[in-house]
Design a protein around this motif. Sequence first.
Motif, PDB file in Angstrom:
ATOM      1  N   LEU A 141     -22.928  62.870 -33.290  1.00 47.25           N
ATOM      2  CA  LEU A 141     -22.025  63.521 -32.350  1.00 47.25           C
ATOM      3  C   LEU A 141     -21.187  62.500 -31.587  1.00 47.25           C
ATOM      4  CD1 LEU A 141     -24.388  66.295 -30.988  1.00 47.25           C
ATOM      5  CD2 LEU A 141     -22.229  66.655 -32.192  1.00 47.25           C
ATOM      6  N   ALA A 142     -21.789  61.375 -31.241  1.00 47.52           N
ATOM      7  CA  ALA A 142     -21.041  60.351 -30.515  1.00 47.52           C
ATOM      8  C   ALA A 142     -19.904  59.795 -31.364  1.00 47.52           C
ATOM      9  CB  ALA A 142     -21.987  59.227 -30.086  1.00 47.52           C
ATOM     10  N   GLY A 143     -20.117  59.734 -32.683  1.00 47.19           N
ATOM     11  CA  GLY A 143     -19.050  59.264 -33.551  1.00 47.19           C
ATOM     12  C   GLY A 143     -17.915  60.269 -33.685  1.00 47.19           C
ATOM     13  N   ALA A 144     -18.251  61.545 -33.693  1.00 45.03           N
ATOM     14  CA  ALA A 144     -17.230  62.591 -33.825  1.00 45.03           C
ATOM     15  C   ALA A 144     -16.614  62.973 -32.483  1.00 45.03           C
ATOM     16  CB  ALA A 144     -17.842  63.834 -34.475  1.00 45.03           C
ATOM     17  N   ALA A 145     -17.326  62.699 -31.387  1.00 37.46           N
ATOM     18  CA  ALA A 145     -16.856  63.064 -30.045  1.00 37.46           C
ATOM     19  C   ALA A 145     -17.165  61.895 -29.104  1.00 37.46           C
ATOM     20  CB  ALA A 145     -17.535  64.342 -29.564  1.00 37.46           C
ATOM     21  N   PRO A 169     -15.903  66.374 -26.303  1.00 37.47           N
ATOM     22  CA  PRO A 169     -14.610  65.697 -26.468  1.00 37.47           C
ATOM     23  C   PRO A 169     -14.315  65.330 -27.926  1.00 37.47           C
ATOM     24  CG  PRO A 169     -16.240  64.126 -25.687  1.00 37.47           C
ATOM     25  CD  PRO A 169     -16.955  65.446 -25.791  1.00 37.47           C
ATOM     26  N   TRP A 170     -14.078  66.340 -28.752  1.00 40.56           N
ATOM     27  CA  TRP A 170     -13.869  66.107 -30.173  1.00 40.56           C
ATOM     28  C   TRP A 170     -12.650  65.209 -30.420  1.00 40.56           C
ATOM     29  CZ3 TRP A 170     -17.834  67.445 -32.956  1.00 40.56           C
ATOM     30  CH2 TRP A 170     -18.616  68.547 -32.591  1.00 40.56           C
ATOM     31  N   ALA A 171     -12.814  64.251 -31.338  1.00 39.26           N
ATOM     32  CA  ALA A 171     -11.674  63.462 -31.780  1.00 39.26           C
ATOM     33  C   ALA A 171     -10.785  64.264 -32.713  1.00 39.26           C
ATOM     34  CB  ALA A 171     -12.154  62.179 -32.476  1.00 39.26           C
ATOM     35  N   ALA A 172     -11.371  65.175 -33.470  1.00 38.48           N
ATOM     36  CA  ALA A 172     -10.630  66.004 -34.421  1.00 38.48           C
ATOM     37  C   ALA A 172      -9.963  67.157 -33.679  1.00 38.48           C
ATOM     38  CB  ALA A 172     -11.559  66.543 -35.503  1.00 38.48           C
ATOM     39  N   GLY A 173      -8.650  67.242 -33.802  1.00 37.87           N
ATOM     40  CA  GLY A 173      -7.928  68.320 -33.156  1.00 37.87           C
ATOM     41  C   GLY A 173      -8.309  69.679 -33.731  1.00 37.87           C
ATOM     42  N   GLY A 174      -8.467  70.657 -32.871  1.00 39.81           N
ATOM     43  CA  GLY A 174      -8.788  72.010 -33.300  1.00 39.81           C
ATOM     44  C   GLY A 174     -10.252  72.355 -33.168  1.00 39.81           C
ATOM     45  N   ALA A 175     -11.133  71.355 -33.238  1.00 40.08           N
ATOM     46  CA  ALA A 175     -12.567  71.636 -33.184  1.00 40.08           C
ATOM     47  C   ALA A 175     -12.966  72.230 -31.840  1.00 40.08           C
ATOM     48  CB  ALA A 175     -13.364  70.360 -33.459  1.00 40.08           C
ATOM     49  N   GLU A 176     -12.196  71.917 -30.794  1.00 43.88           N
ATOM     50  CA  GLU A 176     -12.532  72.442 -29.467  1.00 43.88           C
ATOM     51  C   GLU A 176     -12.343  73.953 -29.373  1.00 43.88           C
ATOM     52  OE1 GLU A 176      -8.142  71.865 -29.466  1.00 43.88           O
ATOM     53  OE2 GLU A 176      -9.864  70.722 -30.208  1.00 43.88           O
ATOM     54  N   LEU A 177     -11.643  74.547 -30.347  1.00 37.43           N
ATOM     55  CA  LEU A 177     -11.392  75.987 -30.328  1.00 37.43           C
ATOM     56  C   LEU A 177     -12.524  76.808 -30.929  1.00 37.43           C
ATOM     57  CD1 LEU A 177      -7.686  75.971 -31.581  1.00 37.43           C
ATOM     58  CD2 LEU A 177      -8.482  76.110 -29.210  1.00 37.43           C
ATOM     59  N   ALA A 178     -13.380  76.183 -31.714  1.00 38.46           N
ATOM     60  CA  ALA A 178     -14.339  76.916 -32.538  1.00 38.46           C
ATOM     61  C   ALA A 178     -15.659  77.139 -31.815  1.00 38.46           C
ATOM     62  CB  ALA A 178     -14.588  76.172 -33.839  1.00 38.46           C
ATOM     63  N   GLY A 179     -16.264  78.310 -32.039  1.00 32.78           N
ATOM     64  CA  GLY A 179     -17.611  78.542 -31.549  1.00 32.78           C
ATOM     65  C   GLY A 179     -18.628  77.765 -32.355  1.00 32.78           C
ATOM     66  N   VAL A 202     -15.683  69.371 -39.182  1.00 34.42           N
ATOM     67  CA  VAL A 202     -15.134  68.089 -38.771  1.00 34.42           C
ATOM     68  C   VAL A 202     -15.482  67.039 -39.814  1.00 34.42           C
ATOM     69  CG1 VAL A 202     -15.233  66.274 -37.032  1.00 34.42           C
ATOM     70  CG2 VAL A 202     -15.229  68.679 -36.329  1.00 34.42           C
ATOM     71  N   LEU A 203     -14.461  66.364 -40.341  1.00 33.18           N
ATOM     72  CA  LEU A 203     -14.671  65.326 -41.357  1.00 33.18           C
ATOM     73  C   LEU A 203     -14.819  63.959 -40.713  1.00 33.18           C
ATOM     74  CD1 LEU A 203     -12.314  67.386 -43.026  1.00 33.18           C
ATOM     75  CD2 LEU A 203     -13.456  65.986 -44.738  1.00 33.18           C
ATOM     76  N   PRO A 204     -15.426  63.004 -41.413  1.00 40.26           N
ATOM     77  CA  PRO A 204     -15.605  61.658 -40.853  1.00 40.26           C
ATOM     78  C   PRO A 204     -14.291  60.951 -40.531  1.00 40.26           C
ATOM     79  CG  PRO A 204     -17.061  61.990 -42.735  1.00 40.26           C
ATOM     80  CD  PRO A 204     -16.131  63.162 -42.696  1.00 40.26           C
ATOM     81  N   ASP A 205     -13.194  61.308 -41.212  1.00 40.23           N
ATOM     82  CA  ASP A 205     -11.916  60.630 -40.975  1.00 40.23           C
ATOM     83  C   ASP A 205     -11.138  61.224 -39.800  1.00 40.23           C
ATOM     84  OD1 ASP A 205     -10.955  63.036 -41.956  1.00 40.23           O
ATOM     85  OD2 ASP A 205     -10.163  62.201 -43.824  1.00 40.23           O
ATOM     86  N   ARG A 224     -10.194  64.440 -39.361  1.00 37.86           N
ATOM     87  CA  ARG A 224      -9.541  65.717 -39.625  1.00 37.86           C
ATOM     88  C   ARG A 224     -10.536  66.861 -39.445  1.00 37.86           C
ATOM     89  NH1 ARG A 224      -7.567  65.547 -45.536  1.00 37.86           N
ATOM     90  NH2 ARG A 224      -9.577  64.460 -45.728  1.00 37.86           N
ATOM     91  N   SER A 225     -10.004  68.074 -39.355  1.00 39.85           N
ATOM     92  CA  SER A 225     -10.866  69.253 -39.322  1.00 39.85           C
ATOM     93  C   SER A 225     -10.164  70.391 -40.037  1.00 39.85           C
ATOM     94  CB  SER A 225     -11.194  69.662 -37.884  1.00 39.85           C
ATOM     95  OG  SER A 225     -10.030  70.097 -37.195  1.00 39.85           O
ATOM     96  N   VAL A 226     -10.953  71.312 -40.556  1.00 38.85           N
ATOM     97  CA  VAL A 226     -10.432  72.538 -41.147  1.00 38.85           C
ATOM     98  C   VAL A 226     -11.021  73.693 -40.364  1.00 38.85           C
ATOM     99  CG1 VAL A 226     -12.265  72.569 -42.903  1.00 38.85           C
ATOM    100  CG2 VAL A 226     -10.167  73.881 -43.263  1.00 38.85           C
ATOM    101  N   LEU A 227     -10.172  74.714 -40.079  1.00 39.40           N
ATOM    102  CA  LEU A 227     -10.600  75.797 -39.205  1.00 39.40           C
ATOM    103  C   LEU A 227     -10.520  77.148 -39.892  1.00 39.40           C
ATOM    104  CD1 LEU A 227     -10.015  73.532 -37.011  1.00 39.40           C
ATOM    105  CD2 LEU A 227      -9.498  75.421 -35.467  1.00 39.40           C
ATOM    106  N   LEU A 228     -11.531  77.943 -39.616  1.00 40.26           N
ATOM    107  CA  LEU A 228     -11.538  79.353 -40.003  1.00 40.26           C
ATOM    108  C   LEU A 228     -11.236  80.179 -38.753  1.00 40.26           C
ATOM    109  CD1 LEU A 228     -12.245  81.653 -42.058  1.00 40.26           C
ATOM    110  CD2 LEU A 228     -14.607  81.449 -41.300  1.00 40.26           C
TER     111      LEU A 228
END
Length: 536
Positions: free
Chosen positions: A418-422, A328-338, A91-94, A96-100
């Motif tokens: 965490l509060a900033g990202a979620a 409650p991640w602001a970055a879409g996709g992060a909720e899918l990752a372990g 999860v990036l500060p802006d 966005r997120s990148v997923l594996l």
Amino acid sequence: MDADAVVVGAGPNGLVAANVLADAGWDVVLLEAAAVPGGGVRSADIAAPGFRADLCSAFYPFAACSPILSGLELERHGLVWRHAPAVLAHVLPDGRSVLLHRDPLRTAESVEQFSAGDGERWLVAYAHWRRLADAVIETMFTPFPPVRAAGGLLRRAGSAGLLRLGRLMTLSVTELGQELFRGEGARLLLTGCAMHADVGPDGAGSGAYGWLLAMLGQQFGFPAPEGGAQALTDALARRLRSRGGELVCGARVTRVVVGHGRALGVLTDDGRAWRARRAVLADVDAPSLYRDLVGAAYLPPRLLADLEVFRYDRPTVKVDWALREPVPWAAGGAELAGTVHLGGDLAGLSRSAAALAVEDDPEVPFLLTGQMSRVDPTRSPPGTETYWAYTHLPRRLSGCDRDSAEIAAYAHRIEQLLAGAAPGFADLVIGRSVQGPADLANENANMVGGALGGGTAAIAQQLMLRPVPGLGRSDTVVDRLYLAGASAHPGPGVHGGPGANAALAAIARARPVTGGLYRTVIGTGHRLVYGPHRSG
């Protein structure tokens, strides 16, 4: 009590060593100081009742790829592996997120969003890994030097390819990411994986760790045992007992008994003596084995001097939460990752590591976090989440516990990040538990100063240099005594490598025909490295 082998420490390596010996027909007793086995592979409801947390390690890519653990067929003893929908998110500060993902095409789609062409570059890098994977994995887990396994790697890669691979393995993960990819997404996946260890992104050799862990995640995922990490320990313990091995908890070993240069057995703190007819194997950190359990009287001066510069990996602080809802991640996709990484972009990760390198507090710490109920719904009540995060600390905090002001401040900073990202994270907390370095060490004596890896992952303490310059093997300067913990090659990670290597060395030494020759060769090597031995 007498046994063919006495194994000290029922962490994963000690359990693997005992199982391998029992499979060879040895009479084995495994002694564990704690009330329950497992070492860093244990679980408990520590944040709130009904929220099953892992006390240390949680995800097991090395276990998934390990030929040692797969050979033990632990699924027959109750082990069930679980996976999250996605392996890893950064999860990036802006926002966005990148997923594996375990599907390489989906990973390629994610990294492509950061730079056109990086999706195809990821698939090329992964195809290269798959051509070499079997040989690389065999080489990793084979006792040093891995002659046969290295021959297989040479056949797969060719001499020129092997040289290029060797070069890549010396690079920092920053340099490796720049050579392989154009955009930040794929580089973040490599860099975050490298920062699981204690070597910063600009450190030599960090590229090898980042590349290896990312590629293992792509091929095998980051699985977790159903019901908690303790399920992996319990499966190993059940298997050992089914083979006739004995596991004794609450038995703290205080001394390895040495006579005429040979390990004869151990003493425990209750005054009992445990005689080992063939071998003593120790799943403990190297300095503790040599200095505390054996003693300087039995060791060459050169070895004692080398132990003075042995480096543990960095201390850690870990926070566990029981949450009434998923993060409650602001970055879409992060909720899918372990597994979720956060704490900055590439530059931010480098700044965090640079601060630790000069023993300073990072302005923004790098967080490694785990959404355990996303992986395994049995970890908490329906609709809730068992969640944790940890970060590395300056070494000056290695003696601090959860009650210290410094650890409390780090836990607060973790929750702020965490509060900033979620947004809204704090409102979901039902329960919370903090473990500082001293708390981790109290849970498991092998985590000296809160270090999780049994020694630094820096290149200067790997292969034949682990734990000190020598032969890179589990054999020690004391005949029939073997180092079976993560301080030995192939090092940290739950894969059973050090335990299996120690067991195989003990079996080879005990063979009636070749055992004498084996010890002569090993003993000669040790004398060349360390000088004359002492007999006590």
